[in-house]
Design a protein around this motif. Structure first.
Motif, mmCIF file in Angstrom:
data_model
loop_
_atom_site.group_PDB
_atom_site.id
_atom_site.type_symbol
_atom_site.label_atom_id
_atom_site.label_comp_id
_atom_site.label_asym_id
_atom_site.label_seq_id
_atom_site.Cartn_x
_atom_site.Cartn_y
_atom_site.Cartn_z
ATOM 1 N N ILE A 216 0.833 -1.209 0.000
ATOM 2 C CA ILE A 216 0.000 0.000 0.000
ATOM 3 C C ILE A 216 0.867 1.258 0.000
ATOM 4 C CG2 ILE A 216 -0.208 0.019 2.526
ATOM 5 C CD1 ILE A 216 -2.983 1.203 2.189
ATOM 6 N N ASP A 217 2.011 1.188 0.672
ATOM 7 C CA ASP A 217 2.918 2.331 0.728
ATOM 8 C C ASP A 217 3.665 2.506 -0.588
ATOM 9 O OD1 ASP A 217 2.124 2.840 3.294
ATOM 10 O OD2 ASP A 217 3.765 1.753 4.222
ATOM 11 N N GLN A 218 4.053 1.421 -1.205
ATOM 12 C CA GLN A 218 4.715 1.509 -2.508
ATOM 13 C C GLN A 218 3.766 2.094 -3.551
ATOM 14 O OE1 GLN A 218 6.351 -2.318 -3.559
ATOM 15 N NE2 GLN A 218 7.984 -2.211 -2.026
ATOM 16 N N HIS A 219 2.502 1.699 -3.473
ATOM 17 C CA HIS A 219 1.517 2.244 -4.410
ATOM 18 C C HIS A 219 1.299 3.731 -4.163
ATOM 19 C CE1 HIS A 219 -2.623 3.019 -5.985
ATOM 20 N NE2 HIS A 219 -2.120 2.379 -7.009
ATOM 21 N N ALA A 220 1.306 4.147 -2.898
ATOM 22 C CA ALA A 220 1.146 5.572 -2.578
ATOM 23 C C ALA A 220 2.299 6.393 -3.158
ATOM 24 C CB ALA A 220 1.070 5.766 -1.064
ATOM 25 N N LEU A 221 3.514 5.879 -3.094
ATOM 26 C CA LEU A 221 4.671 6.578 -3.660
ATOM 27 C C LEU A 221 4.613 6.581 -5.187
ATOM 28 C CD1 LEU A 221 7.543 5.337 -1.311
ATOM 29 C CD2 LEU A 221 6.364 7.549 -1.286
ATOM 30 N N PHE A 222 4.087 5.518 -5.767
ATOM 31 C CA PHE A 222 3.886 5.468 -7.217
ATOM 32 C C PHE A 222 2.942 6.592 -7.661
ATOM 33 C CE2 PHE A 222 0.973 3.997 -10.598
ATOM 34 C CZ PHE A 222 1.873 3.860 -11.649
ATOM 35 N N GLN A 223 1.853 6.759 -6.932
ATOM 36 C CA GLN A 223 0.911 7.828 -7.261
ATOM 37 C C GLN A 223 1.547 9.204 -7.072
ATOM 38 O OE1 GLN A 223 -2.401 6.575 -4.654
ATOM 39 N NE2 GLN A 223 -3.618 6.317 -6.513
ATOM 40 N N LEU A 224 2.301 9.370 -5.991
ATOM 41 C CA LEU A 224 2.956 10.652 -5.722
ATOM 42 C C LEU A 224 3.929 11.014 -6.840
ATOM 43 C CD1 LEU A 224 3.731 13.059 -3.885
ATOM 44 C CD2 LEU A 224 5.381 11.540 -2.770
ATOM 45 N N GLU A 225 4.735 10.070 -7.261
ATOM 46 C CA GLU A 225 5.728 10.353 -8.308
ATOM 47 C C GLU A 225 5.050 10.748 -9.607
ATOM 48 O OE1 GLU A 225 9.702 10.759 -9.712
ATOM 49 O OE2 GLU A 225 8.727 10.748 -7.757
ATOM 50 N N ASN A 226 3.949 10.098 -9.947
ATOM 51 C CA ASN A 226 3.211 10.455 -11.165
ATOM 52 C C ASN A 226 2.615 11.853 -11.057
ATOM 53 O OD1 ASN A 226 2.928 8.222 -13.341
ATOM 54 N ND2 ASN A 226 2.798 7.114 -11.411
ATOM 55 N N VAL A 227 2.164 12.232 -9.873
ATOM 56 C CA VAL A 227 1.632 13.580 -9.665
ATOM 57 C C VAL A 227 2.735 14.617 -9.842
ATOM 58 C CG1 VAL A 227 0.788 15.157 -7.881
ATOM 59 C CG2 VAL A 227 -0.325 12.960 -8.223
ATOM 60 N N VAL A 228 3.904 14.371 -9.278
ATOM 61 C CA VAL A 228 5.029 15.311 -9.400
ATOM 62 C C VAL A 228 5.423 15.484 -10.864
ATOM 63 C CG1 VAL A 228 7.459 15.694 -8.841
ATOM 64 C CG2 VAL A 228 5.896 14.865 -7.077
ATOM 65 N N ILE A 229 5.469 14.380 -11.608
ATOM 66 C CA ILE A 229 5.818 14.449 -13.031
ATOM 67 C C ILE A 229 4.777 15.245 -13.806
ATOM 68 C CG2 ILE A 229 6.049 13.063 -15.131
ATOM 69 C CD1 ILE A 229 7.303 10.862 -13.394
ATOM 70 N N SER A 230 3.507 14.974 -13.555
ATOM 71 C CA SER A 230 2.430 15.676 -14.268
ATOM 72 C C SER A 230 2.463 17.172 -13.979
ATOM 73 C CB SER A 230 1.066 15.093 -13.864
ATOM 74 O OG SER A 230 0.952 13.742 -14.235
ATOM 75 N N ILE A 231 2.686 17.528 -12.718
ATOM 76 C CA ILE A 231 2.700 18.944 -12.354
ATOM 77 C C ILE A 231 3.896 19.648 -12.972
ATOM 78 C CG2 ILE A 231 3.062 20.510 -10.394
ATOM 79 C CD1 ILE A 231 1.116 18.878 -8.813
ATOM 80 N N ARG A 232 5.029 18.985 -13.029
ATOM 81 C CA ARG A 232 6.196 19.609 -13.664
ATOM 82 C C ARG A 232 5.920 19.896 -15.145
ATOM 83 N NH1 ARG A 232 12.506 18.520 -12.677
ATOM 84 N NH2 ARG A 232 13.286 20.024 -14.184
ATOM 85 N N GLU A 233 5.293 18.955 -15.825
ATOM 86 C CA GLU A 233 4.943 19.160 -17.230
ATOM 87 C C GLU A 233 3.997 20.349 -17.380
ATOM 88 O OE1 GLU A 233 3.361 15.448 -18.489
ATOM 89 O OE2 GLU A 233 5.319 14.479 -18.710
ATOM 90 N N CYS A 234 3.064 20.487 -16.440
ATOM 91 C CA CYS A 234 2.118 21.603 -16.502
ATOM 92 C C CYS A 234 2.817 22.936 -16.271
ATOM 93 C CB CYS A 234 1.005 21.412 -15.469
ATOM 94 S SG CYS A 234 -0.101 20.030 -15.822
ATOM 95 N N TYR A 235 3.762 22.981 -15.340
ATOM 96 C CA TYR A 235 4.533 24.208 -15.142
ATOM 97 C C TYR A 235 5.292 24.582 -16.409
ATOM 98 C CZ TYR A 235 4.060 24.936 -10.058
ATOM 99 O OH TYR A 235 3.588 25.236 -8.810
ATOM 100 N N GLU A 236 5.925 23.603 -17.017
ATOM 101 C CA GLU A 236 6.734 23.866 -18.206
ATOM 102 C C GLU A 236 5.883 24.341 -19.373
ATOM 103 O OE1 GLU A 236 8.729 20.164 -18.683
ATOM 104 O OE2 GLU A 236 10.338 20.653 -17.256
ATOM 105 N N ASN A 237 4.622 23.955 -19.378
ATOM 106 C CA ASN A 237 3.715 24.359 -20.458
ATOM 107 C C ASN A 237 2.769 25.491 -20.033
ATOM 108 O OD1 ASN A 237 4.391 22.412 -22.632
ATOM 109 N ND2 ASN A 237 3.770 20.909 -21.109
ATOM 110 N N TYR A 238 3.040 26.091 -18.860
ATOM 111 C CA TYR A 238 2.254 27.220 -18.350
ATOM 112 C C TYR A 238 0.772 26.888 -18.190
ATOM 113 C CZ TYR A 238 6.524 29.394 -20.100
ATOM 114 O OH TYR A 238 7.841 29.701 -20.352
ATOM 115 N N GLN A 239 0.483 25.619 -17.903
ATOM 116 C CA GLN A 239 -0.911 25.182 -17.716
ATOM 117 C C GLN A 239 -1.213 25.143 -16.217
ATOM 118 O OE1 GLN A 239 -0.561 21.480 -19.966
ATOM 119 N NE2 GLN A 239 -1.742 22.383 -21.629
ATOM 120 N N PHE A 240 -1.278 26.324 -15.632
ATOM 121 C CA PHE A 240 -1.391 26.420 -14.184
ATOM 122 C C PHE A 240 -2.735 25.911 -13.669
ATOM 123 C CE2 PHE A 240 1.337 29.977 -15.661
ATOM 124 C CZ PHE A 240 2.542 29.453 -15.229
#
Length: 493
Positions: A216-240
């Motif tokens: 359950i903890d490994q899955h939680a970190l999997f979700q967190l890492e995907n969120v961080v990646i998605s948000i970084r892409e949004c910052y880079e594309n100015y999609q606030f």
């Protein structure tokens, strides 16, 4: 030669050797001679030129700002990364900047251009003093004369609103919108407070290695890492506005509704140094360090406030401590978190969907007065999907308490039925069949939990009463109270 041509020669071609405009201003055109205006190498041909007095494009001064700002100031680069203005500048600043830069440098003065719409009131009307619908940013931040009508929201709430709107079109703002933003801000702050509070006794040395973490903890970190990646892409594309949506869904809704809800048992009931509690804190620390840094560009005051109250110190790459949130930088990617096996990802998606369906049956049983708390219940599951049945059974007998299915459902017991007997079906009042991911049919039944209620954790267990020194405790709580290591197989209690 026209005025524009002399300006090009005198200002752009040799700005360091003949900085007329930078030294004397644009009025120099009116009182200086043609010869003085020209660069030195052209002065012997001054008679070939004449000053023009026609009105130029009024956007010429701002359109040439790239030369005065980007090329003249240390720390700035030409071309600019971004030009940002409203839609009215398509034929204004953007156009004049493009023409002057192309004409003298052969390239655009910007790598990207973003245009935004206009700010309107909540009814979609243009703001005007006569209508009394003007929203003053200073009043939003500091408050008005009447605190009830114009409360002080602070700069972060205003910034949060800016991040929430799709600026490609006109955007709305007003009292109701600001109240909604303030509510979302408080909920996000509540999430961060929960993380900080539950890490009060945790240090980086307490971290559980990733390979030893419960599923359950490994899955939680999997979700967190995907969120961080998605948000970084949004910052880079100015999609606030997408960042706002992701943060709201993940940090405010998903975490609270599932992981935080499930984690309370091992955070509050398990021993202070138990494996399951330390593993949970390891995940909470990762979430806190990531969330506070990804929101910092939008909510710097909140992020810095949290950073100054971290219950542990965070070192950056060179080993030094990050005193401020912006010194910490962007969260470092962790490939291990993304390497969660596909079959585990699929299983947890099914478990989360199944949990939603189980909660529906539990709510029905609660409405029928069969149970009060979900801990009063025992859940029965049956599915003809052999693979799903096997994997659910594996969770029920998990090697650690954190992955136990009854902990995930926040019930006292869960039983996976190999066969669905009519006698059992008839004895269970609250039941139903549900499709999981549109293909796996699962039968769910709810009855009263077996055994007695542990007065410490409120879970029901047949082991309550087995310990003369503490007859009202289950075996897990007995071990905690007696300062013993809680057994990994606590799920059998």
């Amino acid at each position: 030669m026209c005025k524009f041509e002399i300006d090009i020669l005198g200002v752009y071609e040799a700005p360091n050797t003949h900085p007329v405009i930078s030294k004397k201003g644009s009025d120099a055109w009116w009182y200086m001679s043609v010869e003085d205006l020209l660069p030195e190498k052209y002065r012997d041909k001054a008679s070939d030129y004449q000053k023009g007095y026609d009105t130029m494009d009024v956007w010429f001064d701002s359109g040439s700002s790239w030369a005065a700002v980007l090329e003249k100031r240390d720390g700035l680069n030409y071309p600019a990364d971004l030009y940002l203005e409203g839609t009215d500048q398509h034929r204004g600043w953007f156009q004049s900047s493009l023409l002057t830069s192309i004409g003298t440098r052969g390239k655009a003065p910007y790598a990207s251009v973003i245009t935004h719409g206009f700010v309107l009131d909540e009814k979609g009307l243009k703001m005007s003093k006569s209508l009394g619908n003007v929203v003053d940013p200073n009043i939003v931040i500091e408050g008005g004369k009447n605190p009830k009508e114009s409360p002080a929201y602070g700069a972060d709430v205003l910034r949060l609103w800016v991040s929430s709107v799709d600026y490609s079109g006109d955007v709305l703002i007003g009292p109701q919108v600001l109240r909604q933003m303030s509510d979302i801000y408080r909920k996000l702050r509540g999430t961060l407070r929960y993380l900080v509070a539950n890490l009060h006794d945790w240090k980086p040395d307490n971290a559980v290695p990733y390979c030893d973490l419960p599923k359950i903890d490994q899955h939680a970190l999997f979700q967190l890492e995907n969120v961080v990646i998605s948000i970084r892409e949004c910052y880079e594309n100015y999609q606030f506005y997408k960042i706002f949506q992701i943060i709201q869904r993940f940090a405010i809704v998903d975490l609270s509704n599932f992981y935080f809800d499930v984690a309370k048992d091992r955070l509050y009931v398990g021993g202070t140094a138990s494996f399951t509690r330390r593993s949970c804190q390891t995940v909470l620390a990762a979430h806190l360090l990531s969330i506070v840094r990804i929101i910092a560009p939008i909510l710097p005051h909140l992020a810095e406030d949290v950073w100054q109250h971290l219950p542990f110190e965070h070192a950056i790459e060179d080993g030094s401590l990050a005193k401020f949130v912006f010194e910490a930088g962007w969260p470092d990617p962790d490939e291990r978190w993304l390497a969660l096996p596909v079959e585990d990802i699929d299983l947890w998606e099914k478990v989360l969907e199944l949990r939603t369906e189980v909660n529906k049956v539990l709510e029905t049983a609660r409405g029928g007065k069969l149970i009060g708390s979900s801990l009063d219940a025992k859940v029965y599951l049956h599915t003809t999907d052999a693979d799903l049945a096997s994997r659910l059974h594996g969770i029920c007998v998990a090697s650690n308490d954190a992955d136990a299915l009854h902990r995930i459902f926040i019930t006292s017991q869960v039983e996976i039925l190999a066969l669905l007997e009519n006698e059992l079906i008839d004895s269970i009042a609250y039941k139903g069949e549900h499709l999981i991911q549109g293909k796996s049919r699962v039968w769910i039944g709810v009855s009263r939990a077996e055994g007695s209620k542990c007065e410490r954790c409120w879970n029901y267990s047949t082991k309550v009463g087995s310990f003369p020194e503490h007859p009202t405790l289950c075996c897990r709580c007995y071990n905690v109270v007696n300062i013993q290591s809680a057994p990994d197989m606590a799920a059998v209690c």
